[in-house]
Scaffold this motif. Structure first.
Motif, PDB file in Angstrom:
ATOM      1  N   GLY A  63      38.351  45.964  17.054  1.00  0.00           N
ATOM      2  CA  GLY A  63      39.037  46.028  18.335  1.00  0.00           C
ATOM      3  C   GLY A  63      38.237  45.405  19.448  1.00  0.00           C
ATOM      4  N   ILE A  64      38.940  45.063  20.533  1.00  0.00           N
ATOM      5  CA  ILE A  64      38.322  44.503  21.733  1.00  0.00           C
ATOM      6  C   ILE A  64      38.722  45.317  22.951  1.00  0.00           C
ATOM      7  N   ALA A  65      37.957  45.159  24.013  1.00  0.00           N
ATOM      8  CA  ALA A  65      38.289  45.751  25.311  1.00  0.00           C
ATOM      9  C   ALA A  65      37.952  44.743  26.395  1.00  0.00           C
ATOM     10  N   SER A  66      38.744  44.718  27.452  1.00  0.00           N
ATOM     11  CA  SER A  66      38.435  43.841  28.579  1.00  0.00           C
ATOM     12  C   SER A  66      37.207  44.365  29.310  1.00  0.00           C
ATOM     13  N   LYS A  67      36.416  43.447  29.833  1.00  0.00           N
ATOM     14  CA  LYS A  67      35.232  43.842  30.589  1.00  0.00           C
ATOM     15  C   LYS A  67      35.624  44.507  31.909  1.00  0.00           C
ATOM     16  N   ARG A  68      36.710  44.051  32.490  1.00  0.00           N
ATOM     17  CA  ARG A  68      37.162  44.580  33.775  1.00  0.00           C
ATOM     18  C   ARG A  68      38.268  45.610  33.604  1.00  0.00           C
ATOM     19  N   GLN A  69      38.415  46.428  34.615  1.00  0.00           N
ATOM     20  CA  GLN A  69      39.564  47.314  34.736  1.00  0.00           C
ATOM     21  C   GLN A  69      40.517  46.732  35.785  1.00  0.00           C
ATOM     22  N   PHE A  70      41.794  47.084  35.665  1.00  0.00           N
ATOM     23  CA  PHE A  70      42.815  46.558  36.552  1.00  0.00           C
ATOM     24  C   PHE A  70      43.713  47.685  37.055  1.00  0.00           C
ATOM     25  N   PRO A 181      51.430  56.395  36.699  1.00  0.00           N
ATOM     26  CA  PRO A 181      50.057  55.884  36.620  1.00  0.00           C
ATOM     27  C   PRO A 181      49.734  54.900  37.745  1.00  0.00           C
ATOM     28  N   ASN A 182      49.195  55.406  38.834  1.00  0.00           N
ATOM     29  CA  ASN A 182      48.856  54.544  39.967  1.00  0.00           C
ATOM     30  C   ASN A 182      47.564  54.955  40.667  1.00  0.00           C
ATOM     31  N   GLN A 183      46.758  55.777  39.981  1.00  0.00           N
ATOM     32  CA  GLN A 183      45.535  56.264  40.605  1.00  0.00           C
ATOM     33  C   GLN A 183      44.276  55.884  39.838  1.00  0.00           C
ATOM     34  N   GLN A 184      44.431  55.264  38.658  1.00  0.00           N
ATOM     35  CA  GLN A 184      43.278  54.956  37.823  1.00  0.00           C
ATOM     36  C   GLN A 184      43.339  53.515  37.312  1.00  0.00           C
ATOM     37  N   GLY A 185      42.223  52.821  37.406  1.00  0.00           N
ATOM     38  CA  GLY A 185      42.147  51.504  36.799  1.00  0.00           C
ATOM     39  C   GLY A 185      42.148  51.612  35.284  1.00  0.00           C
ATOM     40  N   MET A 186      42.674  50.584  34.634  1.00  0.00           N
ATOM     41  CA  MET A 186      42.744  50.580  33.175  1.00  0.00           C
ATOM     42  C   MET A 186      42.145  49.290  32.614  1.00  0.00           C
ATOM     43  N   ARG A 187      41.490  49.420  31.481  1.00  0.00           N
ATOM     44  CA  ARG A 187      41.078  48.256  30.712  1.00  0.00           C
ATOM     45  C   ARG A 187      42.200  47.859  29.754  1.00  0.00           C
ATOM     46  N   VAL A 188      42.139  46.615  29.286  1.00  0.00           N
ATOM     47  CA  VAL A 188      43.061  46.116  28.280  1.00  0.00           C
ATOM     48  C   VAL A 188      42.365  46.225  26.921  1.00  0.00           C
ATOM     49  N   TYR A 189      43.085  46.741  25.936  1.00  0.00           N
ATOM     50  CA  TYR A 189      42.537  46.910  24.596  1.00  0.00           C
ATOM     51  C   TYR A 189      43.475  46.285  23.568  1.00  0.00           C
ATOM     52  N   SER A 190      42.888  45.843  22.455  1.00  0.00           N
ATOM     53  CA  SER A 190      43.677  45.492  21.282  1.00  0.00           C
ATOM     54  C   SER A 190      42.863  45.843  20.052  1.00  0.00           C
ATOM     55  N   SER A 191      43.538  46.330  19.013  1.00  0.00           N
ATOM     56  CA  SER A 191      42.828  46.753  17.821  1.00  0.00           C
ATOM     57  C   SER A 191      43.734  46.668  16.605  1.00  0.00           C
ATOM     58  N   LEU A 192      43.107  46.630  15.436  1.00  0.00           N
ATOM     59  CA  LEU A 192      43.802  46.677  14.151  1.00  0.00           C
ATOM     60  C   LEU A 192      43.113  47.756  13.342  1.00  0.00           C
ATOM     61  N   SER A 229      37.950  48.365  41.444  1.00  0.00           N
ATOM     62  CA  SER A 229      36.550  48.576  41.796  1.00  0.00           C
ATOM     63  C   SER A 229      36.325  49.989  42.312  1.00  0.00           C
ATOM     64  N   GLY A 230      37.151  50.922  41.857  1.00  0.00           N
ATOM     65  CA  GLY A 230      37.028  52.307  42.279  1.00  0.00           C
ATOM     66  C   GLY A 230      38.211  52.743  43.119  1.00  0.00           C
ATOM     67  N   PRO A 231      38.203  53.992  43.584  1.00  0.00           N
ATOM     68  CA  PRO A 231      39.347  54.534  44.331  1.00  0.00           C
ATOM     69  C   PRO A 231      39.777  53.714  45.531  1.00  0.00           C
ATOM     70  N   SER A 232      38.857  52.954  46.121  1.00  0.00           N
ATOM     71  CA  SER A 232      39.249  52.128  47.261  1.00  0.00           C
ATOM     72  C   SER A 232      40.245  51.045  46.863  1.00  0.00           C
ATOM     73  N   SER A 233      40.323  50.744  45.562  1.00  0.00           N
ATOM     74  CA  SER A 233      41.248  49.716  45.091  1.00  0.00           C
ATOM     75  C   SER A 233      42.707  50.173  45.141  1.00  0.00           C
ATOM     76  N   ILE A 234      42.939  51.471  45.207  1.00  0.00           N
ATOM     77  CA  ILE A 234      44.320  51.975  45.164  1.00  0.00           C
ATOM     78  C   ILE A 234      45.134  51.390  46.310  1.00  0.00           C
ATOM     79  N   THR A 235      44.599  51.474  47.527  1.00  0.00           N
ATOM     80  CA  THR A 235      45.306  50.922  48.677  1.00  0.00           C
ATOM     81  C   THR A 235      45.373  49.409  48.612  1.00  0.00           C
TER      82      THR A 235
END
Length: 294
Positions: A63-70, A181-192, A229-235
């Motif tokens: 599996g992989i994960a994105s380095k960033r959260q979105f 779901p609008n309060q937490q950043g998420m990474r992208v994942y894919s796996s087998l 980049s943290g809770p400040s990203s919500i706004t």
């Protein structure tokens, strides 16, 4: 005094750069923007970072994960699923935050015996709670070629797309007390991975390890999304600005033609909807089910 052509061009290029910055990693690839979080030895990245091969063998999956959260935007991936007898395997493509109160948006592809269709399993978690599954067959062979699977997520709704056709919508009904779901950043994942305890006919059909290794191929990873980049990203990520294209009114709901496309998919290929599983919920249905159009 008018604005010269040179200044107009500079302003236009600056605006495009600002939009690209806020949209996220439009020119992303697997080399630069993801890491293997397991099973890296048998899997590989090629094609200047554009192509990924995930492998499942008797020892491990991958599996992989994105380095960033979105937070909000559009996540695209081309996927060519495991061909042949894929029973017991699951290829997953999803977004998720971390912790017991995590949010998550899922595409999962449940393998089957040769000649039988894959099942596309979708779900959404809010604050650690899922139980919102919808499942579909597909109208093509997902092992014969690559197809585009997109998760579009904004403050108004989440839409699951296959090759540009919407198959499901989860709408923001926070006004009714329904979590979104609008309060937490998420990474992208894919796996087998090996899911033969439940994936095919409830676990009745097991993996045929004689057919291993199983290979899923992925390409053109495109996260056009707001960087968390943290809770400040919500706004910042939810604001109605030119840079945040996903908050434009045009993306707040499906168009009339998109509604028709989704109805066609659901009328012909949907095989499970939690909102019609009265026995499971003992007729105490989740409140959003009363608001669903389909």
């Amino acid at each position: 005094m008018g604005i010269g052509m040179g200044n107009l061009k500079a302003m236009f290029l600056a605006l495009i750069a600002l939009i690209a910055l806020n949209q996220g990693l439009v020119n992303a690839n697997f080399y630069k923007n993801t890491v293997f979080n397991w099973g890296s030895k048998q899997s590989s990245i090629s094609g200047n970072g554009e192509d990924l091969q995930l492998v499942l063998d008797p020892v491990t999956g991958s599996g992989i994960a994105s380095k960033r959260q979105f937070l909000f935007g559009s996540i695209e991936m081309l996927i060519k699923l495991v061909p042949g007898n894929s029973a017991g395997t699951v290829t997953a493509y999803y977004m998720s935050s971390t912790g017991s109160k995590h949010d998550e948006i899922d595409f999962e592809f449940l393998g089957n015996i040769s000649g039988q269709p894959y099942i596309i399993h979708t779900n959404v978690y809010t604050s650690g709670n899922g139980s919102r599954e919808q499942q579909f067959y597909v109208w093509f062979d997902p092992t014969a070629d690559f197809h585009n699977y997109t998760i579009h997520w904004n403050p108004s709704q989440i839409v699951w797309f296959i090759d540009g056709l919407p198959i499901r919508v989860f709408t923001n009904y926070e006004s009714m007390g329904i979590l979104y779901p609008n309060q937490q950043g998420m990474r992208v994942y894919s796996s087998l991975w090996n899911a033969d305890s439940w994936a095919t006919r409830g676990g009745l059909v097991k993996i045929d390890w004689g057919s291993a290794p199983f290979i899923a191929r992925l390409g053109r990873f495109r996260p056009r999304a707001c960087k968390w980049s943290g809770p400040s990203s919500i706004t910042q990520c939810a604001s109605n600005s030119i840079a945040n294209w996903w908050t434009s009114p045009i993306y707040s709901k499906l168009s009339y033609s998109q509604m028709g496309q989704m109805k066609w998919v659901r009328d012909n290929y949907m095989i499970y909807d939690y909102c019609t599983d009265f026995k499971r919920f003992n007729w105490n249905m989740p409140p959003e089910c009363s608001k669903q159009t389909f």
